[in-house]
Motif scaffolding. Structure first.
Motif, PDB file in Angstrom:
ATOM      1  N   ALA A  36      25.978  59.914  68.822  1.00  0.00           N
ATOM      2  CA  ALA A  36      25.773  59.945  67.363  1.00  0.00           C
ATOM      3  C   ALA A  36      26.986  59.340  66.650  1.00  0.00           C
ATOM      4  N   MET A  37      28.181  59.693  67.094  1.00  0.00           N
ATOM      5  CA  MET A  37      29.407  59.145  66.473  1.00  0.00           C
ATOM      6  C   MET A  37      29.475  57.642  66.649  1.00  0.00           C
ATOM      7  N   GLU A  38      29.204  57.200  67.863  1.00  0.00           N
ATOM      8  CA  GLU A  38      29.297  55.775  68.147  1.00  0.00           C
ATOM      9  C   GLU A  38      28.284  54.997  67.302  1.00  0.00           C
ATOM     10  N   THR A  39      27.083  55.544  67.169  1.00  0.00           N
ATOM     11  CA  THR A  39      26.049  54.875  66.366  1.00  0.00           C
ATOM     12  C   THR A  39      26.492  54.799  64.905  1.00  0.00           C
ATOM     13  N   LEU A  40      26.949  55.924  64.375  1.00  0.00           N
ATOM     14  CA  LEU A  40      27.332  55.960  62.956  1.00  0.00           C
ATOM     15  C   LEU A  40      28.513  55.019  62.676  1.00  0.00           C
ATOM     16  N   LEU A  41      29.529  55.078  63.544  1.00  0.00           N
ATOM     17  CA  LEU A  41      30.722  54.241  63.326  1.00  0.00           C
ATOM     18  C   LEU A  41      30.386  52.757  63.489  1.00  0.00           C
ATOM     19  N   GLN A  43      27.295  51.496  62.817  1.00  0.00           N
ATOM     20  CA  GLN A  43      26.509  51.163  61.611  1.00  0.00           C
ATOM     21  C   GLN A  43      27.429  50.887  60.420  1.00  0.00           C
ATOM     22  N   LYS A  44      28.511  51.652  60.347  1.00  0.00           N
ATOM     23  CA  LYS A  44      29.441  51.477  59.225  1.00  0.00           C
ATOM     24  C   LYS A  44      30.377  50.296  59.438  1.00  0.00           C
ATOM     25  N   LEU A  46      32.804  50.169  61.557  1.00  0.00           N
ATOM     26  CA  LEU A  46      34.166  50.634  61.849  1.00  0.00           C
ATOM     27  C   LEU A  46      34.566  50.362  63.297  1.00  0.00           C
ATOM     28  N   VAL A  47      33.591  50.285  64.169  1.00  0.00           N
ATOM     29  CA  VAL A  47      33.888  49.916  65.560  1.00  0.00           C
ATOM     30  C   VAL A  47      32.878  48.866  66.022  1.00  0.00           C
TER      31      VAL A  47
ATOM     32  N   LEU B  25      36.602  55.170  71.461  1.00  0.00           N
ATOM     33  CA  LEU B  25      36.408  55.321  70.004  1.00  0.00           C
ATOM     34  C   LEU B  25      37.709  55.774  69.334  1.00  0.00           C
ATOM     35  N   ARG B  28      40.258  52.880  69.331  1.00  0.00           N
ATOM     36  CA  ARG B  28      39.917  51.748  68.461  1.00  0.00           C
ATOM     37  C   ARG B  28      40.176  52.099  66.983  1.00  0.00           C
ATOM     38  N   LEU B  29      39.791  53.295  66.574  1.00  0.00           N
ATOM     39  CA  LEU B  29      39.989  53.657  65.159  1.00  0.00           C
ATOM     40  C   LEU B  29      41.478  53.802  64.825  1.00  0.00           C
ATOM     41  N   HIS B  34      43.054  53.707  60.899  1.00  0.00           N
ATOM     42  CA  HIS B  34      42.438  54.821  60.158  1.00  0.00           C
ATOM     43  C   HIS B  34      43.257  56.111  60.283  1.00  0.00           C
ATOM     44  N   LEU B  75      37.178  62.668  62.022  1.00  0.00           N
ATOM     45  CA  LEU B  75      36.254  61.736  61.353  1.00  0.00           C
ATOM     46  C   LEU B  75      35.819  62.293  60.001  1.00  0.00           C
ATOM     47  N   LEU B  86      25.928  62.760  61.208  1.00  0.00           N
ATOM     48  CA  LEU B  86      26.112  62.917  62.650  1.00  0.00           C
ATOM     49  C   LEU B  86      25.002  63.782  63.245  1.00  0.00           C
ATOM     50  N   LEU B  89      21.762  61.786  63.431  1.00  0.00           N
ATOM     51  CA  LEU B  89      21.760  60.813  64.524  1.00  0.00           C
ATOM     52  C   LEU B  89      21.660  61.500  65.883  1.00  0.00           C
ATOM     53  N   LYS B  90      22.294  62.646  65.998  1.00  0.00           N
ATOM     54  CA  LYS B  90      22.193  63.380  67.264  1.00  0.00           C
ATOM     55  C   LYS B  90      20.731  63.789  67.503  1.00  0.00           C
ATOM     56  N   TRP B  93      18.753  60.737  68.586  1.00  0.00           N
ATOM     57  CA  TRP B  93      18.975  60.398  69.995  1.00  0.00           C
ATOM     58  C   TRP B  93      18.269  61.378  70.921  1.00  0.00           C
TER      59      TRP B  93
END
Lengths: 218, 113
Positions: A36-41, A43-44, A46-47, B25, B28-29, B34, B75, B86, B89-90, B93
């Protein structure tokens, strides 16, 4: 404790009930949260998933103790490099192409006949990634982090390393900014070895200080 | 002398794919500014201390659960993600994994923003 030969089957059999349709295996709760985090980040914006994959691939396949072993082998065979490494490890290691992820400062600490060095991160798991990769499970454990500062000789004995009382043991506490690499003592009997042959004697644990370099032919 | 290393070597760097994903993740951020790495490390250290004090298991699973909890909160605090998005999206999935027949690629429908 005596062996228990009675069979209590509470944990011995997992009964998997398969429905008539086999669906994809549902990942664990944490795995779904990370997806979920990877998808959201992503989409935004950010990654970038490709950059994430590249980083993971590097840490799985290219960045690990084999890098540190090359640094140690060069320090053993090239006195000018050794001097440069001890003076400014960040620069010397960077020049070998092993660059840190977050600009962390590297310090090399050298084992001698008088001193044995061992590295810990008492607060979390700071580690010299560029030369050793991802830390092993024991390095991240509360047991190691809390005990090695109190009883380094005892902990080292558990790793099979017996440091004589005549030798000083120094414990280095890593931080987010400073990472330590132990330069183990060059073993006897490796005279005339090439850097490549020497690197094969350098174990991960020897560069954390919980081990020694391997003996040639061992 | 000549003792084997205390643990089998080589070890897989990541026991679970999600450990690798969250590692990447988080890095990278930080690399894109950030937060700083020391800021991350201070938060993670607090979480590790809390979980050790609560008597949590001292293994790798707890380590990465602590990492995940720290990262999720970071985050949210940095307004890089919100808890509702979040959770949605969870759920998406989870649904996708349940509904996708075995062997097919698992994809989610992008929720409308």
């Amino acid at each position: 404790m005596s062996g228990d030969h009675h069979h209590h089957d509470d944990h011995d059999h997992d009964h998997h009930h398969h429905g008539s349709v086999t669906h994809s295996h549902l990942p664990s709760d944490p795995a779904l949260r990370v997806k979920a985090m990877e998808t959201l980040l992503t989409q935004k914006g950010l990654v970038d998933p490709a950059a994430l994959d590249a980083l993971i691939d590097a840490y799985k396949n290219r960045i690990g103790p084999q890098n540190g072993a090359k640094v140690v082998a060069r320090a053993w065979s090239d006195p000018a490099f050794r001097t440069a490494l001890m003076a400014d490890a960040t620069k010397a290691i960077d020049a070998m192409g092993f660059t840190g992820l977050q600009g962390e400062h590297m310090v090399a600490v050298e084992n001698t006949d008088e001193t044995h060095n061992v590295v810990v991160c008492t607060l979390c798991s700071c580690y010299p990634w560029s030369v050793l990769g991802i830390p092993p499970v024991w390095y991240k454990s509360e047991a190691y982090r809390s005990r090695v500062v109190i009883d380094p000789r005892g902990v080292l004995r558990e790793f099979g390393v017996d440091i004589p009382e005549t030798k000083q043991v120094k414990v280095w506490d890593s931080t987010a900014e400073i990472r330590y690499l132990v330069i183990p003592q060059r073993p006897q009997g490796a005279e005339g070895f090439s850097e490549e042959q020497l690197a094969a004697l350098v174990t991960r644990d020897s560069m954390v200080g919980t081990g020694l370099a391997k003996q040639p032919g061992a | 002398m000549n003792q084997p290393d205390a643990l089998p070597d080589p070890e897989a760097p990541f026991a679970e794919p999600w450990h690798a994903q969250i590692f990447a993740l988080t890095h990278r951020l930080a690399q894109s500014g950030h937060y700083t790495w020391p800021e991350w490390a201070a938060r993670f250290a607090r979480q590790r201390a809390t979980s050790a004090a609560s008597g949590a298991d001292d293994g790798d699973a707890t380590y990465y659960e602590d990492w995940l909890a720290t990262f999720e909160q970071l985050l949210i605090d940095k307004k890089l993600a919100d808890a509702q998005a979040l959770a949605a999206l969870k759920a998406a999935w989870t649904q996708a994994y349940i509904e996708t027949p075995h062997g097919r690629p698992v994809l989610i429908k992008e929720p409308a923003n």
